[in-house]
Design a protein around this motif. Sequence first.
Motif, PDB file in Angstrom:
ATOM      1  N   VAL A 175       0.856  -1.185   0.000  1.00  0.00           N
ATOM      2  CA  VAL A 175       0.000   0.000   0.000  1.00  0.00           C
ATOM      3  C   VAL A 175       0.891   1.233   0.000  1.00  0.00           C
ATOM      4  O   VAL A 175       1.734   1.394   0.884  1.00  0.00           O
ATOM      5  CB  VAL A 175      -0.910   0.008   1.240  1.00  0.00           C
ATOM      6  N   ASP A 179      -1.656   6.331   0.273  1.00  0.00           N
ATOM      7  CA  ASP A 179      -2.851   5.573   0.599  1.00  0.00           C
ATOM      8  C   ASP A 179      -2.843   5.142   2.060  1.00  0.00           C
ATOM      9  O   ASP A 179      -3.898   5.009   2.673  1.00  0.00           O
ATOM     10  CB  ASP A 179      -2.943   4.339  -0.300  1.00  0.00           C
ATOM     11  N   ARG A 180      -1.658   4.880   2.594  1.00  0.00           N
ATOM     12  CA  ARG A 180      -1.556   4.455   3.983  1.00  0.00           C
ATOM     13  C   ARG A 180      -2.164   5.491   4.922  1.00  0.00           C
ATOM     14  O   ARG A 180      -2.855   5.158   5.884  1.00  0.00           O
ATOM     15  CB  ARG A 180      -0.086   4.211   4.336  1.00  0.00           C
ATOM     16  N   VAL A 183      -5.840   5.102   4.652  1.00  0.00           N
ATOM     17  CA  VAL A 183      -6.232   3.839   5.287  1.00  0.00           C
ATOM     18  C   VAL A 183      -6.237   3.982   6.802  1.00  0.00           C
ATOM     19  O   VAL A 183      -7.189   3.576   7.486  1.00  0.00           O
ATOM     20  CB  VAL A 183      -5.281   2.701   4.849  1.00  0.00           C
ATOM     21  N   SER A 301      -2.634  -5.258   0.143  1.00  0.00           N
ATOM     22  CA  SER A 301      -4.088  -5.376   0.165  1.00  0.00           C
ATOM     23  C   SER A 301      -4.500  -6.844   0.242  1.00  0.00           C
ATOM     24  O   SER A 301      -3.818  -7.732  -0.272  1.00  0.00           O
ATOM     25  CB  SER A 301      -4.683  -4.724  -1.080  1.00  0.00           C
ATOM     26  N   GLU A 333     -12.544  -5.506   8.929  1.00  0.00           N
ATOM     27  CA  GLU A 333     -13.000  -4.215   8.397  1.00  0.00           C
ATOM     28  C   GLU A 333     -13.796  -3.456   9.454  1.00  0.00           C
ATOM     29  O   GLU A 333     -13.630  -2.255   9.628  1.00  0.00           O
ATOM     30  CB  GLU A 333     -13.863  -4.433   7.153  1.00  0.00           C
ATOM     31  N   THR A 338      -8.439  -3.429   9.086  1.00  0.00           N
ATOM     32  CA  THR A 338      -8.239  -3.093   7.680  1.00  0.00           C
ATOM     33  C   THR A 338      -9.224  -1.998   7.309  1.00  0.00           C
ATOM     34  O   THR A 338     -10.231  -1.772   8.004  1.00  0.00           O
ATOM     35  CB  THR A 338      -8.474  -4.308   6.762  1.00  0.00           C
ATOM     36  N   ALA A 339      -8.935  -1.330   6.214  1.00  0.00           N
ATOM     37  CA  ALA A 339      -9.855  -0.333   5.655  1.00  0.00           C
ATOM     38  C   ALA A 339      -9.829  -0.508   4.148  1.00  0.00           C
ATOM     39  O   ALA A 339      -8.764  -0.401   3.532  1.00  0.00           O
ATOM     40  CB  ALA A 339      -9.445   1.080   6.053  1.00  0.00           C
ATOM     41  N   ASN A 340     -10.982  -0.808   3.580  1.00  0.00           N
ATOM     42  CA  ASN A 340     -11.063  -1.096   2.146  1.00  0.00           C
ATOM     43  C   ASN A 340     -10.076  -2.188   1.740  1.00  0.00           C
ATOM     44  O   ASN A 340      -9.360  -2.072   0.737  1.00  0.00           O
ATOM     45  CB  ASN A 340     -10.833   0.169   1.324  1.00  0.00           C
ATOM     46  N   ALA A 342      -7.282  -3.044   2.922  1.00  0.00           N
ATOM     47  CA  ALA A 342      -5.851  -2.779   3.139  1.00  0.00           C
ATOM     48  C   ALA A 342      -5.569  -2.739   4.641  1.00  0.00           C
ATOM     49  O   ALA A 342      -6.242  -2.006   5.378  1.00  0.00           O
ATOM     50  CB  ALA A 342      -5.449  -1.459   2.496  1.00  0.00           C
ATOM     51  N   SER A 344      -4.368  -1.607   8.120  1.00  0.00           N
ATOM     52  CA  SER A 344      -3.932  -0.326   8.675  1.00  0.00           C
ATOM     53  C   SER A 344      -2.642  -0.524   9.454  1.00  0.00           C
ATOM     54  O   SER A 344      -2.210  -1.652   9.711  1.00  0.00           O
ATOM     55  CB  SER A 344      -5.019   0.223   9.604  1.00  0.00           C
TER      56      SER A 344
END
Length: 640
Positions: A175, A179-180, A183, A301, A333, A338-340, A342, A344
């Motif tokens: 990631v 994006d991190r 996230v 991811s 989630e 995770t978020a989407n 990916a 965290s």
Amino acid sequence: MTSTLSLAERLGGLDDESLHDLIDGRGLTRSRIEDFFDLADALLEPPSVQHALAPLPRPVLAALAALAEHGGAATAEQAAECLRSWGATDVSTSSVRDDLNALVDAFLAEQVAGPVNAADADGDGDGPGDSANGSEPVFALYPGVAARFTGWADGDGMPGRKLAASGKPAALASVPDVDRRFVDRLAAERAFVAAGAVAEFVYELEREPARELQKGGLALPDTRRIASALGIEAEDVATVHWLADSSGLVSREGAVWLPTDAAEAWAALSTPERWARLAGTWLDSVPADIRPLMVERAHASWGDALRGYARWRYPAADASLDRRVNEVEAHAEFLGITANAAPSTAGITLLQRGPDAAADVLRAAFPAEVDRVYVQHDLSIVAPGPLIPSLDARLRTLADAEGTGLAASFRVSPSSLHRAIAAGETAQSLRDFIGSISLTGLPQPVAYLIDEAASRYGRVRVRAADSSSGAGSVVHSGDHELLNTIAVDQSLAALGLRPASDAELTSRFPIDVAYWALVDAHYPVVAEDADGRQLRVRRRLGHPEPRESTDTAQLVVQRLRSAVSTEGQGGAEAWLNRQLESAVRSRTIVTVTVALPDGRELEFTLEPTGLGGGRLRGRDRASDIERTLPVASIRAVRTT
């Protein structure tokens, strides 16, 4: 070579816990497992073997294919050479030996001594399986395992050559840092909401229990009520319920779900500490075959790529693998692990260093919690931000929650103040507490309501009825008009109140049920003992109900131990005969200990050929002659 006899002997050496785990892990439901021979037969049945193949990683299955290619037995070096001939480029004798040991641990194979193949069967000592010359040990498949594997490989599976080929899915892209940040921000929001939702779930069950359906899951009306109270989607209630149940915060009692004693201590923790408990529950729930995949892919991811990797890693797994990965990911989630899809930063830390370290990562990302509120003239209390959990918990004892989330709101009422006084508060302690947290002082309407509630408190009292009366509780009051109002109150009709005198009403329900019904109907009620001393009555708490054991594996272990410990000569003779019958049937070479008339004992290594008329027949491997031994003189049998 291996046989049912050697497997039965190996099973007999296991402790109870190992036996239980093996039987349970194989999903054995056969009721007629009376001894270790029956268990060995059950373990070697095709469905049981397939069950054992399902969780094996690809390299272990490839090693099994190599053994099958060698006729069911080979050294680690021979298996490694076979894999290299199939195109494997990343194998070593050491790694293959580890994979073969995994087959041994799965009770699909065992280490044996002696020749590996027919060319070495002449006993010249030069075979690769000869332990006397210090060579590598031989790994041999139990009967039927190679056939079941071949059946799978030729059907829905894949041959050894394909298993050995690398073909590993490409490494998942990490990631990016940009994006991190996104996230981590989204994950922190979800983690905060998840901790609050579980807390609200516990509070809501304390206010009104939720009913369990016979087919499992909460009743739809309760699900909708809870979703509205928690401010989440109805489909997320099941996840919140699972987290609370798995963390020991709620328990089913009869047909309803209630908070447990542990819920009160958990509710007093800080939000990061609450989340750490929930995240630890999630981590403990991740199946053993899925967790290593998540650790390996911690910086990339998940989603479809992770499911694809899981299917590649465990080619013999059934369709439930995808379902289990989906379930673990859905919970991750919700918790902000995770978020989407990916992971965290907190999720990565959780996988690598545990819940407490992950909570420290989230601490700075959570919204700042407040310890001050606005107390208003309309009897409402409004928080300008998320409340410190301990403050939130105490506010709920004296006010009813009307809104939750980042800006919670409460409302003070006579019944809520009566509830607080019943829990040990006084008019002065309520004034002091509200004054200490209020940014607007103590409004006069609130102060007046506190004084009125304190003065009216105890006008209605409830105690346990005398056992001889046939009633469960007694409601009494010196205010006859108030008592008459209670008697005709339709909201209390379920209590079945009946006049016992001008000052008393009786109910068939116990004191706690009558007390909380009166509290919920907004009456100034006090619970007391037979001497008139005030009692603190808590709402019902959930306690796991004792249920009849359905642990089939434990029952099988008990039968096995009973069979082994059978007293008397009959039990020992039955066991010896089962060993001899198995050895003859499988032509397994055994060493028998024979008692001579003069008291001495001799050992003979035989390849058994027949059993009948009370005699064992077999070829003596040392002298190469046929021997016939009386079964009555045989004291012990063991595989060589």
